[in-house]
Scaffold this motif. Structure first.
Motif, PDB file in Angstrom:
ATOM      1  N   PHE A 116       0.949  -2.955  -8.387  1.00 45.77           N
ATOM      2  CA  PHE A 116       0.474  -2.379  -7.134  1.00 45.77           C
ATOM      3  C   PHE A 116       0.991  -0.951  -6.982  1.00 45.77           C
ATOM      4  CE2 PHE A 116      -0.059  -6.600  -4.578  1.00 45.77           C
ATOM      5  CZ  PHE A 116      -0.874  -7.075  -5.587  1.00 45.77           C
ATOM      6  N   ILE A 153       6.726  -2.451  -2.640  1.00 45.41           N
ATOM      7  CA  ILE A 153       6.982  -3.807  -2.159  1.00 45.41           C
ATOM      8  C   ILE A 153       7.862  -4.522  -3.174  1.00 45.41           C
ATOM      9  CG2 ILE A 153       5.968  -6.039  -1.550  1.00 45.41           C
ATOM     10  CD1 ILE A 153       5.210  -4.056   0.464  1.00 45.41           C
ATOM     11  N   GLY A 175      -1.944  -5.105   6.382  1.00 47.21           N
ATOM     12  CA  GLY A 175      -3.272  -4.596   6.699  1.00 47.21           C
ATOM     13  C   GLY A 175      -3.658  -4.736   8.155  1.00 47.21           C
ATOM     14  N   LEU A 212       0.458  -3.801   3.038  1.00 51.10           N
ATOM     15  CA  LEU A 212       0.096  -5.070   2.417  1.00 51.10           C
ATOM     16  C   LEU A 212      -0.348  -6.086   3.463  1.00 51.10           C
ATOM     17  CD1 LEU A 212      -0.168  -6.589  -0.222  1.00 51.10           C
ATOM     18  CD2 LEU A 212       2.212  -7.269  -0.044  1.00 51.10           C
ATOM     19  N   LEU A 263       3.498  -7.515  -8.490  1.00 45.17           N
ATOM     20  CA  LEU A 263       3.745  -6.416  -7.548  1.00 45.17           C
ATOM     21  C   LEU A 263       3.971  -5.092  -8.277  1.00 45.17           C
ATOM     22  CD1 LEU A 263       6.029  -8.200  -4.932  1.00 45.17           C
ATOM     23  CD2 LEU A 263       3.622  -7.601  -4.699  1.00 45.17           C
ATOM     24  N   ASP A 313       6.166  -0.096   2.144  1.00 48.27           N
ATOM     25  CA  ASP A 313       4.723  -0.249   2.352  1.00 48.27           C
ATOM     26  C   ASP A 313       4.335  -1.657   2.790  1.00 48.27           C
ATOM     27  OD1 ASP A 313       4.299   2.398   1.590  1.00 48.27           O
ATOM     28  OD2 ASP A 313       4.183   1.869  -0.521  1.00 48.27           O
ATOM     29  N   ALA A 314       5.269  -2.373   3.425  1.00 45.27           N
ATOM     30  CA  ALA A 314       4.989  -3.745   3.863  1.00 45.27           C
ATOM     31  C   ALA A 314       3.796  -3.789   4.808  1.00 45.27           C
ATOM     32  CB  ALA A 314       6.220  -4.346   4.536  1.00 45.27           C
ATOM     33  N   ILE A 318       6.004 -11.418   4.890  1.00 43.64           N
ATOM     34  CA  ILE A 318       6.058 -10.007   4.522  1.00 43.64           C
ATOM     35  C   ILE A 318       6.742  -9.272   5.666  1.00 43.64           C
ATOM     36  CG2 ILE A 318       4.742  -7.944   3.908  1.00 43.64           C
ATOM     37  CD1 ILE A 318       2.536  -9.735   2.876  1.00 43.64           C
ATOM     38  N   PHE A 364       1.869  -0.065  -4.027  1.00 40.15           N
ATOM     39  CA  PHE A 364       2.723  -0.217  -2.851  1.00 40.15           C
ATOM     40  C   PHE A 364       4.190  -0.322  -3.256  1.00 40.15           C
ATOM     41  CE2 PHE A 364      -0.883  -2.576  -0.450  1.00 40.15           C
ATOM     42  CZ  PHE A 364      -1.485  -1.360  -0.171  1.00 40.15           C
ATOM     43  N   PHE A 392      -3.982 -12.005   0.447  1.00 42.40           N
ATOM     44  CA  PHE A 392      -2.884 -12.198  -0.504  1.00 42.40           C
ATOM     45  C   PHE A 392      -2.348 -13.626  -0.429  1.00 42.40           C
ATOM     46  CE2 PHE A 392       1.495 -11.238  -2.158  1.00 42.40           C
ATOM     47  CZ  PHE A 392       1.071 -10.843  -3.415  1.00 42.40           C
ATOM     48  N   ARG A 429      -5.290  -8.097   4.786  1.00 41.61           N
ATOM     49  CA  ARG A 429      -4.712  -8.131   3.433  1.00 41.61           C
ATOM     50  C   ARG A 429      -3.688  -9.263   3.315  1.00 41.61           C
ATOM     51  NH1 ARG A 429      -4.048  -2.104   3.548  1.00 41.61           N
ATOM     52  NH2 ARG A 429      -6.000  -1.258   2.778  1.00 41.61           N
ATOM     53  N   TYR A 430      -2.973  -9.520   4.389  1.00 43.96           N
ATOM     54  CA  TYR A 430      -2.017 -10.639   4.377  1.00 43.96           C
ATOM     55  C   TYR A 430      -2.762 -11.948   4.102  1.00 43.96           C
ATOM     56  CZ  TYR A 430       1.308 -14.131   6.031  1.00 43.96           C
ATOM     57  OH  TYR A 430       2.124 -15.233   6.114  1.00 43.96           O
TER      58      TYR A 430
END
Length: 276
Positions: free
Chosen positions: A141, A145, A172, A170, A138, A166-167, A201, A143, A181, A177-178
């Motif tokens: 990234f 997070i 999306g 991530l 992370l 920025d949860a 998340i 983000f 990931f 994106r979840y």
């Protein structure tokens, strides 16, 4: 001079044109390697610092030639030493050779036993290692997070909670994106530790679970009335959650995933029995 391009090869070609020399003659340091990014995010260009270019090819040739000669001489010496050692070893009494053989064999068995024991360690043994690896990932990234929690969900699953400003990014749009990931984490954890992740998340998973519960209430009523049902097309986390809950609610019915073209859905009926 700093040269920036989409990848290292392009940067080197660009530098060779500016210095009017071959790529192999460039003297440079890589300041930053290129990254393709993650769904268009986190992409980074390659950056090199060019010191100049080599002027004397003969010196390079002589240096390489001397290095090769040195390596050849060293290899010849090592080969002769190995022959000498092999000869001395085979001239020793048979009794000594036999003892050494069994010592090596026993050491191999001992090492193998401990390797197998290490593979059988519980998930709890890997929790800290997984958390540290996630934090490092992370950190790369852009983000905001953070890893909030890494804990045991069950004997084959680990719960991973992430949160931050920025949860939502991530997760999306439509959770694309979840899903990506989650798939990345699954491939890593399953390959290395033989376990799977349960990814939360912010409160996304909790909210989706609640939504699935509300949808399944309607389906359960239909199953209890008609004995069978077919869900709407589902995918990703929704498909997994619905399958788990329906199998738990109807252990004596056939509950399975069916696929039609690119769509997947769950069927429940009495005509086929679920394999135990």
């Amino acid at each position: 001079m700093n040269i920036e391009a989409k990848d290292l090869q392009t940067a080197l070609i660009k530098a060779s044109k500016q210095f009017e020399c071959s790529v192999i003659d460039l003297e440079y340091d890589v300041i930053q390697h290129s990254k393709t990014g993650f769904f268009g995010l986190f992409r980074k260009n390659a950056i090199i610092y060019v010191k100049g270019h080599k002027k004397n090819h003969n010196e390079k040739f002589k240096k390489n030639h001397n290095e090769k000669s040195t390596k050849h001489t060293s290899k010849s010496y090592e080969k002769n030493e190995q022959k000498k050692e092999y000869k001395e070893k085979n001239q020793r009494p048979l009794e000594i050779q036999s003892k050494e053989y069994y010592k090596v064999k026993n050491d191999v068995i001992f090492d193998s036993f401990h390797k197998e024991s290490e593979e059988e360690k519980d998930i709890d043994f890997y929790i800290d290692e997984i958390k540290i690896s996630l934090e490092k990932l992370l950190a790369t990234f852009d983000f905001d997070i953070k890893v909030i929690q890494v804990s045991i969900w069950d004997k084959n699953c680990v719960l991973i909670k992430l949160d931050g400003k920025d949860a939502a990014l991530l997760i999306g749009r439509e959770a694309h994106r979840y899903k990506a990931f989650s798939y990345l984490l699954y491939n890593w954890l399953n390959a290395k530790y033989k376990i799977q992740p349960r990814l939360e998340i912010a409160q996304f998973l909790e909210n989706q679970t609640q939504a699935i519960d509300n949808y399944l209430k309607i389906l359960i009523e239909k199953i209890e009335t008609n004995g069978k049902v077919q869900t709407k097309p589902l995918d990703g986390i929704w498909l997994k959650l619905a399958l788990e809950k329906l199998r738990e609610r109807f252990p004596n019915k056939y509950v399975a995933i069916k696929q039609n073209d690119e769509q997947r859905y769950i069927v429940v009926n009495d005509f086929l029995k679920k394999n135990e």
